[in-house]
Design a protein around this motif. Structure first.
Motif, short mmCIF file in Angstrom:
data_model
loop_
_atom_site.label_atom_id
_atom_site.label_comp_id
_atom_site.label_asym_id
_atom_site.label_seq_id
_atom_site.Cartn_x
_atom_site.Cartn_y
_atom_site.Cartn_z
N ARG A 14 26.96 -16.34 15.65
CA ARG A 14 27.88 -16.53 14.53
C ARG A 14 27.18 -16.38 13.19
N ALA A 15 25.96 -16.90 13.09
CA ALA A 15 25.21 -16.78 11.84
C ALA A 15 24.92 -15.32 11.51
N PHE A 16 24.52 -14.56 12.53
CA PHE A 16 24.27 -13.14 12.29
C PHE A 16 25.55 -12.38 12.00
N GLU A 17 26.65 -12.82 12.58
CA GLU A 17 27.94 -12.20 12.25
C GLU A 17 28.24 -12.36 10.76
N LEU A 18 27.99 -13.56 10.22
CA LEU A 18 28.23 -13.79 8.79
C LEU A 18 27.31 -12.93 7.94
N LEU A 19 26.04 -12.81 8.32
CA LEU A 19 25.11 -11.98 7.56
C LEU A 19 25.57 -10.52 7.55
N GLU A 20 26.05 -10.04 8.69
CA GLU A 20 26.52 -8.66 8.76
C GLU A 20 27.80 -8.47 7.95
N LEU A 21 28.67 -9.47 7.95
CA LEU A 21 29.89 -9.38 7.15
C LEU A 21 29.57 -9.34 5.65
N ILE A 22 28.60 -10.16 5.23
CA ILE A 22 28.18 -10.14 3.82
C ILE A 22 27.58 -8.78 3.47
N THR A 23 26.78 -8.24 4.39
CA THR A 23 26.18 -6.92 4.17
C THR A 23 27.24 -5.85 4.05
N ASN A 24 28.20 -5.85 4.97
CA ASN A 24 29.26 -4.83 4.97
C ASN A 24 30.15 -4.92 3.74
N ALA A 25 30.21 -6.12 3.15
CA ALA A 25 31.02 -6.31 1.95
C ALA A 25 30.27 -5.93 0.68
N GLY A 26 29.06 -5.40 0.82
CA GLY A 26 28.28 -5.01 -0.36
C GLY A 26 27.26 -6.02 -0.78
N GLY A 27 27.07 -7.09 0.03
CA GLY A 27 26.01 -8.05 -0.26
C GLY A 27 26.47 -9.30 -0.99
N GLU A 28 27.79 -9.42 -1.26
CA GLU A 28 28.28 -10.58 -2.01
C GLU A 28 29.75 -10.83 -1.68
N VAL A 29 30.09 -12.05 -1.30
CA VAL A 29 31.46 -12.38 -0.91
C VAL A 29 31.81 -13.81 -1.32
N THR A 30 33.11 -14.12 -1.31
CA THR A 30 33.56 -15.50 -1.47
C THR A 30 33.78 -16.11 -0.09
N LEU A 31 33.89 -17.42 -0.06
CA LEU A 31 34.15 -18.10 1.20
C LEU A 31 35.48 -17.66 1.80
N SER A 32 36.50 -17.50 0.95
CA SER A 32 37.82 -17.08 1.45
C SER A 32 37.78 -15.66 1.99
N GLU A 33 36.98 -14.78 1.36
CA GLU A 33 36.84 -13.41 1.87
C GLU A 33 36.20 -13.41 3.24
N LEU A 34 35.15 -14.22 3.40
CA LEU A 34 34.51 -14.32 4.71
C LEU A 34 35.50 -14.82 5.76
N SER A 35 36.31 -15.79 5.38
CA SER A 35 37.29 -16.34 6.29
C SER A 35 38.31 -15.29 6.75
N SER A 36 38.63 -14.36 5.83
CA SER A 36 39.60 -13.32 6.18
C SER A 36 38.98 -12.24 7.05
N PHE A 37 37.65 -12.13 7.03
CA PHE A 37 36.96 -11.10 7.81
C PHE A 37 36.70 -11.51 9.25
N THR A 38 36.79 -12.82 9.55
CA THR A 38 36.40 -13.31 10.86
C THR A 38 37.41 -14.33 11.37
N SER A 39 37.40 -14.54 12.67
CA SER A 39 38.29 -15.53 13.27
C SER A 39 37.65 -16.91 13.33
N LEU A 40 36.44 -17.04 12.81
CA LEU A 40 35.77 -18.34 12.83
C LEU A 40 36.52 -19.34 11.96
N PRO A 41 36.59 -20.61 12.38
CA PRO A 41 37.23 -21.64 11.54
C PRO A 41 36.47 -21.82 10.23
N LEU A 42 37.20 -22.15 9.18
CA LEU A 42 36.58 -22.31 7.87
C LEU A 42 35.46 -23.36 7.86
#
Length: 254
Positions: A14-42
């Motif tokens: 899960r931690a690596f999933e978040l790192l990859e999501l931040i990378t794919n988003a250009g290196g910077e995201v909000t918490l709500s954006e991360l939440s919309s990218f994954t099915s993980l609970p907030l």
């Protein structure tokens, strides 16, 4: 003991999933954006982010956005050196056979970074410094990598990076780039037709099934790197790319 998923430690996955999501988003995201990218609970996302921040792999910015942290830089540098070392014998063989400079580059956010080169023995040759960052839309390796990605991902990359035109041959808009990528996908390799530097031509090919998008290339002056050269170079590039891919996948499986 941490819960496991698919034979691995779930919290690590899960931690690596978040790192990859931040990378794919250009290196910077909000918490709500991360939440919309994954099915993980907030709450799970927030807990993992706190851990990654405390370790230095993620930073929380003043505007409450999250970005990749400085500790990842060293990991990336070491990984790139290892990839370069793996590729160098294959690049050396290309140079020995073709007589022109050979390179390897990987996608790093919205740019490509050169991680290995073996120079041509000719006094007049193409030279790219290892560690140099370049745009994707006007380099052979960059276009070869982009051709492996989804169109929306390509648009996101070039929109963030911009599309400067260092020569009159450079592609300067997304529509022309998309048409070029279609051609690359059909023929299986890309050409930098004096788009980075007038008088220099480059043939490049993506490494298939690589753990991170990467490509290899051969390049030199247009007087030597012509159609006859291409007929010799393309099969050799394909063979080298497949051998590098096989080595990477064997290493990952061991």
């Amino acid at each position: 003991m941490a819960e496991k998923a698919s034979g691995g430690v779930q919290s690590v996955e899960r931690a690596f999933e978040l790192l990859e999501l931040i990378t794919n988003a250009g290196g910077e995201v909000t918490l709500s954006e991360l939440s919309s990218f994954t099915s993980l609970p907030l709450p799970t996302i927030h807990r993992l982010l706190r851990t990654l921040v405390s370790l230095g792999y993620v930073r929380q910015l003043a505007n409450r956005r999250y970005s990749l942290g400085p500790r990842l830089i060293r990991l990336g540098e070491v990984a790139n050196k290892q990839l370069g070392s793996l590729a160098r014998p294959h690049l050396k063989k290309l140079v020995e056979t073709l007589g022109e400079s050979a390179n390897m580059a990987v996608l790093d956010s919205e740019m490509v970074v050169y991680i290995a080169q073996v120079p041509s023995p000719h006094s007049m040759r193409m030279f790219t410094e290892v560690g140099r960052r370049a745009h994707t839309h006007d380099t052979g390796v960059g276009k070869a990598i982009l051709a492996q990605l989804e169109d929306d991902t390509v648009r996101d990359i070039v929109t963030r990076a911009g599309m400067p035109t260092p020569t009159e041959m450079s592609i300067g808009n997304i529509s022309d780039l998309m048409l070029e990528l279609k051609n690359i996908r059909e023929r299986g390799y890309s050409i930098d037709e004096q788009e980075q530097e007038i008088g220099v031509r480059c043939f490049a090919m993506a490494v298939p099934d690589a753990p991170t998008p990467m490509a290899i290339s051969v390049s030199g002056p247009v007087s030597r790197v012509d159609d006859a050269f291409a007929k010799r170079a393309v099969p050799l590039l394909q063979s080298a790319a497949e051998q590098i891919s096989a080595q990477l996948n064997a290493a990952a499986a061991s």
